[in-house]
Each structure stands twice: as structure tokens, then as C-alpha cells.
Design a protein around this motif. Structure first.
Motif, PDB file in Angstrom:
ATOM      1  N   LEU A  21      72.492   3.110  87.117  1.00  0.00           N
ATOM      2  CA  LEU A  21      72.525   2.456  87.770  1.00  0.00           C
ATOM      3  C   LEU A  21      70.156   1.913  87.192  1.00  0.00           C
ATOM      4  O   LEU A  21      69.888   0.746  87.778  1.00  0.00           O
ATOM      5  CB  LEU A  21      72.780   1.813  88.745  1.00  0.00           C
ATOM      6  N   ASP A  22      69.772   2.796  87.413  1.00  0.00           N
ATOM      7  CA  ASP A  22      68.303   2.953  87.539  1.00  0.00           C
ATOM      8  C   ASP A  22      67.473   3.306  86.188  1.00  0.00           C
ATOM      9  O   ASP A  22      67.214   3.633  86.588  1.00  0.00           O
ATOM     10  CB  ASP A  22      67.932   4.274  88.552  1.00  0.00           C
ATOM     11  N   GLY A  23      68.401   2.727  85.261  1.00  0.00           N
ATOM     12  CA  GLY A  23      68.007   3.352  83.914  1.00  0.00           C
ATOM     13  C   GLY A  23      66.915   2.037  82.910  1.00  0.00           C
ATOM     14  O   GLY A  23      66.582   1.910  83.913  1.00  0.00           O
ATOM     15  N   THR A  24      66.736   1.669  82.221  1.00  0.00           N
ATOM     16  CA  THR A  24      66.289   0.934  81.849  1.00  0.00           C
ATOM     17  C   THR A  24      66.186   0.131  80.525  1.00  0.00           C
ATOM     18  O   THR A  24      65.952  -1.064  80.014  1.00  0.00           O
ATOM     19  CB  THR A  24      64.825   2.066  80.716  1.00  0.00           C
ATOM     20  N   GLY A  25      67.570  -0.131  80.365  1.00  0.00           N
ATOM     21  CA  GLY A  25      68.836  -1.590  79.619  1.00  0.00           C
ATOM     22  C   GLY A  25      69.250  -0.157  77.979  1.00  0.00           C
ATOM     23  O   GLY A  25      69.222  -1.061  77.483  1.00  0.00           O
ATOM     24  N   GLN A  42      73.592  -7.802  76.864  1.00  0.00           N
ATOM     25  CA  GLN A  42      72.877  -7.975  77.464  1.00  0.00           C
ATOM     26  C   GLN A  42      73.271  -7.545  79.145  1.00  0.00           C
ATOM     27  O   GLN A  42      72.023  -7.815  79.246  1.00  0.00           O
ATOM     28  CB  GLN A  42      73.799  -9.834  77.489  1.00  0.00           C
ATOM     29  N   ILE A  43      74.008  -7.531  79.645  1.00  0.00           N
ATOM     30  CA  ILE A  43      74.267  -6.781  80.568  1.00  0.00           C
ATOM     31  C   ILE A  43      73.713  -5.895  81.200  1.00  0.00           C
ATOM     32  O   ILE A  43      73.020  -5.723  81.989  1.00  0.00           O
ATOM     33  CB  ILE A  43      75.665  -5.624  81.189  1.00  0.00           C
ATOM     34  N   ALA A  44      73.079  -4.776  79.817  1.00  0.00           N
ATOM     35  CA  ALA A  44      72.026  -3.289  79.655  1.00  0.00           C
ATOM     36  C   ALA A  44      70.743  -3.976  79.954  1.00  0.00           C
ATOM     37  O   ALA A  44      70.393  -3.771  80.638  1.00  0.00           O
ATOM     38  CB  ALA A  44      72.514  -2.420  78.683  1.00  0.00           C
ATOM     39  N   ARG A  45      70.448  -5.030  78.949  1.00  0.00           N
ATOM     40  CA  ARG A  45      68.808  -5.617  79.246  1.00  0.00           C
ATOM     41  C   ARG A  45      68.701  -6.139  80.248  1.00  0.00           C
ATOM     42  O   ARG A  45      67.138  -5.545  80.208  1.00  0.00           O
ATOM     43  CB  ARG A  45      69.289  -5.757  77.434  1.00  0.00           C
ATOM     44  N   HIS A  46      69.528  -6.886  80.403  1.00  0.00           N
ATOM     45  CA  HIS A  46      69.028  -8.500  81.515  1.00  0.00           C
ATOM     46  C   HIS A  46      69.602  -7.243  82.850  1.00  0.00           C
ATOM     47  O   HIS A  46      68.554  -7.429  83.946  1.00  0.00           O
ATOM     48  CB  HIS A  46      69.350  -8.947  81.169  1.00  0.00           C
ATOM     49  N   GLY A  47      70.049  -5.962  83.025  1.00  0.00           N
ATOM     50  CA  GLY A  47      70.431  -5.385  84.172  1.00  0.00           C
ATOM     51  C   GLY A  47      69.491  -4.731  84.495  1.00  0.00           C
ATOM     52  O   GLY A  47      69.068  -3.417  85.474  1.00  0.00           O
ATOM     53  N   LEU A  48      69.104  -3.825  83.476  1.00  0.00           N
ATOM     54  CA  LEU A  48      67.730  -2.578  83.038  1.00  0.00           C
ATOM     55  C   LEU A  48      68.801  -1.317  83.649  1.00  0.00           C
ATOM     56  O   LEU A  48      68.658  -0.613  84.619  1.00  0.00           O
ATOM     57  CB  LEU A  48      66.881  -2.930  84.104  1.00  0.00           C
ATOM     58  N   ILE A  49      70.096  -1.722  83.030  1.00  0.00           N
ATOM     59  CA  ILE A  49      71.329  -0.279  83.429  1.00  0.00           C
ATOM     60  C   ILE A  49      71.883  -0.339  82.058  1.00  0.00           C
ATOM     61  O   ILE A  49      71.567  -0.581  81.090  1.00  0.00           O
ATOM     62  CB  ILE A  49      72.643  -1.537  84.296  1.00  0.00           C
ATOM     63  N   ASP A  50      71.635   1.193  82.258  1.00  0.00           N
ATOM     64  CA  ASP A  50      71.842   2.498  80.571  1.00  0.00           C
ATOM     65  C   ASP A  50      73.282   2.363  81.009  1.00  0.00           C
ATOM     66  O   ASP A  50      74.183   2.239  81.363  1.00  0.00           O
ATOM     67  CB  ASP A  50      71.476   3.975  80.903  1.00  0.00           C
ATOM     68  N   LEU A  51      73.599   1.969  80.107  1.00  0.00           N
ATOM     69  CA  LEU A  51      75.179   2.019  79.331  1.00  0.00           C
ATOM     70  C   LEU A  51      75.426   2.676  77.816  1.00  0.00           C
ATOM     71  O   LEU A  51      75.535   2.464  77.475  1.00  0.00           O
ATOM     72  CB  LEU A  51      75.473   0.428  79.030  1.00  0.00           C
ATOM     73  N   PHE A 170      74.530 -12.551  84.666  1.00  0.00           N
ATOM     74  CA  PHE A 170      75.981 -11.676  85.462  1.00  0.00           C
ATOM     75  C   PHE A 170      74.790 -10.192  85.912  1.00  0.00           C
ATOM     76  O   PHE A 170      74.472  -9.140  85.988  1.00  0.00           O
ATOM     77  CB  PHE A 170      76.793 -11.627  84.742  1.00  0.00           C
ATOM     78  N   GLY A 171      74.423  -9.636  84.268  1.00  0.00           N
ATOM     79  CA  GLY A 171      73.790  -8.170  84.432  1.00  0.00           C
ATOM     80  C   GLY A 171      72.063  -8.618  85.104  1.00  0.00           C
ATOM     81  O   GLY A 171      72.460  -7.764  85.647  1.00  0.00           O
ATOM     82  N   ARG A 172      70.870  -9.377  85.103  1.00  0.00           N
ATOM     83  CA  ARG A 172      70.625 -10.153  85.821  1.00  0.00           C
ATOM     84  C   ARG A 172      70.979  -9.886  87.784  1.00  0.00           C
ATOM     85  O   ARG A 172      70.411  -9.249  88.374  1.00  0.00           O
ATOM     86  CB  ARG A 172      69.936 -10.969  85.800  1.00  0.00           C
ATOM     87  N   ALA A 173      71.857 -10.738  88.155  1.00  0.00           N
ATOM     88  CA  ALA A 173      72.569 -10.953  89.372  1.00  0.00           C
ATOM     89  C   ALA A 173      73.010  -9.079  89.405  1.00  0.00           C
ATOM     90  O   ALA A 173      73.125  -8.801  90.893  1.00  0.00           O
ATOM     91  CB  ALA A 173      73.724 -11.722  89.445  1.00  0.00           C
ATOM     92  N   LEU A 174      73.395  -8.288  88.739  1.00  0.00           N
ATOM     93  CA  LEU A 174      74.259  -6.754  89.056  1.00  0.00           C
ATOM     94  C   LEU A 174      73.050  -6.016  89.363  1.00  0.00           C
ATOM     95  O   LEU A 174      72.557  -5.445  90.516  1.00  0.00           O
ATOM     96  CB  LEU A 174      74.507  -6.299  87.931  1.00  0.00           C
ATOM     97  N   ARG A 175      71.510  -6.472  88.504  1.00  0.00           N
ATOM     98  CA  ARG A 175      70.371  -5.187  88.162  1.00  0.00           C
ATOM     99  C   ARG A 175      69.646  -5.994  90.371  1.00  0.00           C
ATOM    100  O   ARG A 175      69.269  -5.293  90.524  1.00  0.00           O
ATOM    101  CB  ARG A 175      69.948  -6.294  87.648  1.00  0.00           C
ATOM    102  N   MET A 176      69.676  -6.787  90.624  1.00  0.00           N
ATOM    103  CA  MET A 176      69.266  -7.666  92.036  1.00  0.00           C
ATOM    104  C   MET A 176      69.782  -6.635  92.535  1.00  0.00           C
ATOM    105  O   MET A 176      69.590  -6.831  93.951  1.00  0.00           O
ATOM    106  CB  MET A 176      69.466  -9.091  92.267  1.00  0.00           C
TER     107      MET A 176
END
Length: 195
Positions: A21-25, A42-51, A170-176
Motif C-alpha cells: 500500500l505504500d508503494g510507488t505504483g 491503472q489501479i497500481a499507477r494511479h493508486g501508487l500501490i505496488d501490485l 478507483f485507484g486514486r480513491a483507494l490511495r486517498m
């Protein structure tokens, strides 16, 4: 590090999801469904979540089981990674445009699964991808991440754009929602004291 590594094996699919969850996408994604891979990116890049997502599924029959089970396993990974949710912002929202399309996604790490989904797709397929499967992905995620999720495509004419704006939002909302709230450090963001 808020991470999780979840494996789900059934007679229809074998899925492995690792998240940070504290990744860089950063992402490595191979589900056997190319359009789903594009949306997960899209989720990874816009959420800055490593997947790191891999699925071997029965796509020779249909993409349904793969898409649904990836959603389920990703939801399980989020539930594990957020833990007791202390210090989270809890809520997240995002509006994302792509040319003529505009979507809004709002998420609450409430502990209560609920999907409220409105995407009036203009076509039944995006390439070979059946647009009905987008809902199956989000339903699987919601049921296992235990979140309330509102998805609204507010306008759009191109189905690819409609779907992509939803996944980006969705990715950006998850990030927030999963960000640390420094003003609420260590506190579960609920009057109940538990989520």
C-alpha cells in the motif's frame, strides 16, 4: 510496510496477489485477460500501490472466473494489508476524465461490503472483454475487502474510456482512503472504535 501476499486456488483459477500500500505504483500483472491487466495497471499507477498479480484461469471457457477471482483475491489482500485500519483516512474519492468520459468513485473502508454501481456502457464488449465482467471484479473486491464502494460513470460515449476512467478513479480513491492521517495517528477512524 503495509503489505500482503494472498493465494487463492480453486478448480477454476489459481491466483496470487502481492500488494504494498505504500508503494510507488510498480506492477507485474499477468491474468491471461489483457484488458483486465490494463485496468489493474491503472489501479497500481494511479493508486501508487505496488501490485504483483498472476492468475492461471480457465479462460478457454470464459474470462468470468478469472476476473471475479482476481477481484476476490485483491480484496483479500487489501483487507490483510490495512489491518485494524488505525490511522487510515478511511474514506477516498476521485473524479477522473478521459476525453468525453467522466467517472466518480467513492470508497469507505467501513467493514461493511456494499457495491453501488452505475456504468451505462455504450457497447457490450471492449475488444474481447465483456463489460459485464467489470461489475464482477468490483463485487468480488467489495465482498472481500469489506468496503462500501460507489461507482458512477457520469458521462461517456466510448466504452474503453468509460471503463478506464472508473479504474483510474478507483485507484486514486483507494490511495486517498488508505493513506495515513497524521492528525489521527493510531486511532481507528470510527466512533465505534472498530471497523
Amino acid at each position: 510496510m503495509r503489505t500482503a501476499d494472498i493465494t487463492r486456488n480453486t478448480n477454476e483459477t489459481r491466483v496470487r496477489v502481492s500488494i504494498n500500500l505504500d508503494g510507488t505504483g510498480q506492477q507485474t500483472i499477468n491474468t491471461g485477460v489483457p484488458f483486465l491487466d490494463h485496468m489493474l495497471d491503472q489501479i497500481a499507477r494511479h493508486g501508487l500501490i505496488d501490485l504483483d498479480i498472476h492468475c492461471d484461469g480457465d479462460t478457454h471457457i470464459d474470462d468470468h472466473h478469472t476476473v471475479e477471482d482476481v477481484g476476490i483475491t485483491l480484496g483479500q489482500a487489501f483487507a490483510a494489508a490495512v489491518g485494524n485500519k488505525a490511522g487510515l483516512r478511511r474514506y477516498g474519492h476521485s473524479y477522473v476524465p478521459l476525453d468525453e468520459a467522466l467517472s466518480r468513485v467513492v470508497v469507505d473502508f467501513s467493514g461493511r461490503p456494499g457495491l453501488y454501481y452505475h456504468i451505462p456502457f455504450t457497447r457490450s464488449h471492449i475488444g474481447h472483454f465483456d463489460v459485464d465482467l467489470a461489475r464482477e471484479f468490483f463485487q468480488g473486491f467489495v465482498n472481500h475487502a469489506l468496503v462500501t464502494l460507489h461507482i458512477d460513470n457520469l458521462r461517456g460515449e466510448n466504452s474503453h474510456h468509460q471503463c478506464e476512467t472508473v479504474f483510474k478513479a478507483f485507484g486514486r480513491a483507494l490511495r486517498m482512503a488508505v493513506e495515513h492521517d497524521p492528525r489521527n495517528a493510531g486511532v481507528v477512524p470510527s466512533t465505534k472504535g472498530v471497523l
